[in-house]
Design a protein around this motif. Structure first.
Motif, mmCIF file in Angstrom:
data_model
loop_
_atom_site.group_PDB
_atom_site.id
_atom_site.type_symbol
_atom_site.label_atom_id
_atom_site.label_comp_id
_atom_site.label_asym_id
_atom_site.label_seq_id
_atom_site.Cartn_x
_atom_site.Cartn_y
_atom_site.Cartn_z
ATOM 1 N N UNK A 157 0.828 -1.217 0.000
ATOM 2 C CA UNK A 157 0.000 0.000 0.000
ATOM 3 C C UNK A 157 0.860 1.264 0.000
ATOM 4 N N UNK A 158 1.921 1.260 0.816
ATOM 5 C CA UNK A 158 2.823 2.416 0.852
ATOM 6 C C UNK A 158 3.497 2.583 -0.508
ATOM 7 N N UNK A 159 3.968 1.471 -1.058
ATOM 8 C CA UNK A 159 4.624 1.517 -2.369
ATOM 9 C C UNK A 159 3.673 2.049 -3.433
ATOM 10 N N UNK A 160 2.469 1.525 -3.482
ATOM 11 C CA UNK A 160 1.494 1.956 -4.492
ATOM 12 C C UNK A 160 1.172 3.440 -4.349
ATOM 13 N N UNK A 161 1.008 3.899 -3.116
ATOM 14 C CA UNK A 161 0.684 5.309 -2.900
ATOM 15 C C UNK A 161 1.824 6.213 -3.354
ATOM 16 N N UNK A 162 3.052 5.872 -2.955
ATOM 17 C CA UNK A 162 4.188 6.711 -3.340
ATOM 18 C C UNK A 162 4.412 6.720 -4.846
ATOM 19 N N UNK A 163 4.239 5.572 -5.480
ATOM 20 C CA UNK A 163 4.395 5.525 -6.936
ATOM 21 C C UNK A 163 3.309 6.336 -7.623
ATOM 22 N N UNK A 193 14.466 3.697 -2.580
ATOM 23 C CA UNK A 193 14.056 4.447 -1.395
ATOM 24 C C UNK A 193 12.585 4.205 -1.067
ATOM 25 N N UNK A 194 11.748 4.131 -2.081
ATOM 26 C CA UNK A 194 10.330 3.826 -1.865
ATOM 27 C C UNK A 194 10.186 2.442 -1.244
ATOM 28 N N UNK A 195 10.917 1.471 -1.767
ATOM 29 C CA UNK A 195 10.858 0.107 -1.222
ATOM 30 C C UNK A 195 11.332 0.081 0.226
ATOM 31 N N UNK A 196 12.387 0.812 0.527
ATOM 32 C CA UNK A 196 12.911 0.852 1.890
ATOM 33 C C UNK A 196 11.909 1.488 2.853
ATOM 34 N N UNK A 197 11.292 2.569 2.417
ATOM 35 C CA UNK A 197 10.288 3.223 3.255
ATOM 36 C C UNK A 197 9.088 2.320 3.495
ATOM 37 N N UNK A 198 8.626 1.668 2.452
ATOM 38 C CA UNK A 198 7.465 0.779 2.568
ATOM 39 C C UNK A 198 7.737 -0.351 3.559
ATOM 40 N N UNK A 199 8.902 -0.959 3.469
ATOM 41 C CA UNK A 199 9.268 -2.026 4.394
ATOM 42 C C UNK A 199 9.409 -1.490 5.816
ATOM 43 N N UNK A 200 9.992 -0.329 5.951
ATOM 44 C CA UNK A 200 10.197 0.295 7.266
ATOM 45 C C UNK A 200 8.856 0.524 7.960
ATOM 46 N N UNK A 201 7.922 1.170 7.268
ATOM 47 C CA UNK A 201 6.645 1.500 7.912
ATOM 48 C C UNK A 201 5.810 0.251 8.196
ATOM 49 N N UNK A 202 5.852 -0.732 7.316
ATOM 50 C CA UNK A 202 5.147 -1.979 7.617
ATOM 51 C C UNK A 202 5.726 -2.603 8.882
ATOM 52 N N UNK A 203 7.040 -2.547 9.027
ATOM 53 C CA UNK A 203 7.705 -3.146 10.171
ATOM 54 C C UNK A 203 7.442 -2.458 11.497
ATOM 55 N N UNK A 204 6.953 -1.222 11.468
ATOM 56 C CA UNK A 204 6.652 -0.522 12.715
ATOM 57 C C UNK A 204 5.436 -1.104 13.420
ATOM 58 N N UNK A 205 4.594 -1.804 12.669
ATOM 59 C CA UNK A 205 3.391 -2.383 13.251
ATOM 60 C C UNK A 205 2.355 -1.312 13.560
ATOM 61 N N UNK A 206 1.117 -1.747 13.773
ATOM 62 C CA UNK A 206 0.040 -0.769 14.039
ATOM 63 C C UNK A 206 0.172 -0.122 15.413
#
Length: 94
Positions: A52-58, A81-94
């Motif tokens: 979702x983060x990747x799709x939004x940023x793209x 950088x988009x891929x790194x951000x997407x993985x980072x935010x998913x990893x933060x958990x809700x």
């Protein structure tokens, strides 16, 4: 969403290609200015699925999604950088 003047300034002052792909937490600092890290902002990024983060940023980068600030930020991000951000935010958990 209301953005303070400093949040916009921080987002716009981080230039593209600063080599943050290997350090997503550093790169994410431009995002957390507005979005926060613990779901306190809208839209919250913490725990958002990577796809979702990747799709939004793209979509912002391509101009397919409307938000002047996000389009500027996304256009400065590489695919890595988009891929790194997407993985980072998913990893933060809700």
């Amino acid at each position: 969403m209301r953005r303070g003047k400093w949040g916009v300034a921080v987002c716009l002052l981080i230039p593209a290609g600063m080599g943050f792909a290997g350090d997503a937490a550093s790169l994410a600092q431009q995002c957390v200015t507005c979005h926060g890290t613990e779901g306190e902002a809208i839209p919250p990024l913490a725990g958002m699925p990577e796809a979702d983060v990747t799709a939004a940023l793209l979509a912002y980068r391509a101009g397919e999604r409307a938000d002047a600030l996000m389009q500027v930020v996304a256009k400065r991000l590489s695919d890595d950088e988009i891929a790194a951000l997407a993985a980072y935010f998913e990893g933060l958990g809700p």
